[in-house]
Enzyme design. Structure first.
Site, PDB file in Angstrom:
ATOM      1  CG  HIS A 122      40.842  38.704  42.154  1.00  0.00           C
ATOM      2  ND1 HIS A 122      40.964  39.867  42.982  1.00  0.00           N
ATOM      3  CD2 HIS A 122      40.332  37.877  42.781  1.00  0.00           C
ATOM      4  CE1 HIS A 122      40.002  39.731  44.066  1.00  0.00           C
ATOM      5  NE2 HIS A 122      39.839  38.366  44.130  1.00  0.00           N
TER       6      HIS A 122
ATOM      7  CG  ASP B  81      41.350  43.142  41.755  1.00  0.00           C
ATOM      8  OD1 ASP B  81      41.440  42.505  40.803  1.00  0.00           O
ATOM      9  OD2 ASP B  81      41.075  42.181  42.985  1.00  0.00           O
TER      10      ASP B  81
ATOM     11  CB  SER C 256      36.918  38.600  46.063  1.00  0.00           C
ATOM     12  OG  SER C 256      38.111  38.557  46.684  1.00  0.00           O
ATOM     13  N   GLY C 257      35.264  41.081  45.269  1.00  0.00           N
ATOM     14  CA  GLY C 257      34.367  41.735  44.322  1.00  0.00           C
ATOM     15  C   GLY C 257      33.010  42.275  44.976  1.00  0.00           C
TER      16      GLY C 257
END
Length: 269
Positions: A73, A118, A211-212
């Site tokens: 994402h 994801d 995130s990530g």
């Protein structure tokens, strides 16, 4: 974990997840570090910062001279020219923006449309020069080490409190939790290829902008920051994409490169 519309207003995954939780009154499902401590990049030299059009949007983890793992994402537009990574600095806004050559997604996304897988593998245009501030992290290949109570380290440039806008480099130690804890907290989201981690009582978590980024167990990349409600809330720990579940795919993608110099992962000569 997953930041819905605050930082990524066009994110497809955000729309899907919001629809799935339409019955909830909360609007801050986030990509959730809170409760951690400020660190120097030498403490987490594998940490990368992902920029889109000069805005820091996500984290990532260096796993090879030209390879970084992050979340789907975070790079969903699939246009390498729109993204860049900064490594080797506590202040990524002042760092050198490294160009992206290619973004690869697992077939579960590209062929089946299952965006809960994801994770994304990003190839840089040029290899990194490793130093005390820039190092890679080996991949955890088996989930056997991911037993409840096992210590894990998270890090990132995300906010240090829910709804905040500061972005210091922070790290924290959390624990691997039973999968059922996250199944209860996030029915319909927690899957077999995910890791539940944090503290049931809350207080320590990843937060917006993380995130990530990495979840590290036994000095290896075990997970990728994915999802959570708020930041550090009791009974809502973090959900991470399991690297062991995608280990073979990552290795296959790297090994398939035509140029031998692009086939290297962490720990290989």
């Amino acid at each position: 974990m997953y930041q819905t519309l605050k930082f990524l207003p066009t994110a497809v995954l955000a729309v899907v997840l919001l629809a799935a939780f339409a019955a909830s009154s909360d609007s801050d499902e986030s990509n959730m570090i809170v409760g951690g401590v400020r660190v120097n990049i030498e403490d987490v030299p594998y940490q990368a910062a992902l920029f889109q059009k000069n805005m820091l949007i996500c984290g990532g983890t260096i796993i090879g001279p030209q390879w970084i793992v992050t979340s789907y994402h975070c790079v969903e537009r699939m246009k390498p020219e729109q993204y860049g990574f900064v490594v080797g600095t506590d202040v990524p806004a002042n760092g050198e923006l490294l160009k992206v050559k290619n973004v690869t997604l697992p077939k579960e996304i590209t062929e089946e449309g299952n965006i809960l897988h994801d994770i994304a593998l990003v190839q840089l245009e040029q290899p990194l020069t490793f130093s005390d501030k820039v190092k890679c992290l080996p991949l955890l290949s088996s989930s056997d080490a991911l037993t409840p109570g096992k210590p894990a380290t998270i890090s990132g440039f995300g906010t240090s409190h829910e709804g905040g806008f500061d972005s210091p480099l922070k790290a924290a130690t959390i624990e691997v939790l039973p999968a059922d804890t996250c199944k209860k907290a996030y029915p319909g989201i927690m899957q077999s290829f995910m890791i539940c981690a944090g503290f049931v009582e809350g207080g320590v978590d990843s937060c917006q902008g993380d995130s990530g980024g990495p979840l590290v167990v036994d000095g290896q990349l075990a997970g990728v920051v994915f999802y959570g409600k708020g930041c550090g809330r009791a009974n809502f720990p973090g959900v991470y994409i399991s690297v062991p579940s995608f280990h073979d795919w990552i290795v296959q993608v790297v090994r398939s490169q035509k140029n031998p110099s692009e086939q290297k992962l962490c720990g290989e000569e």
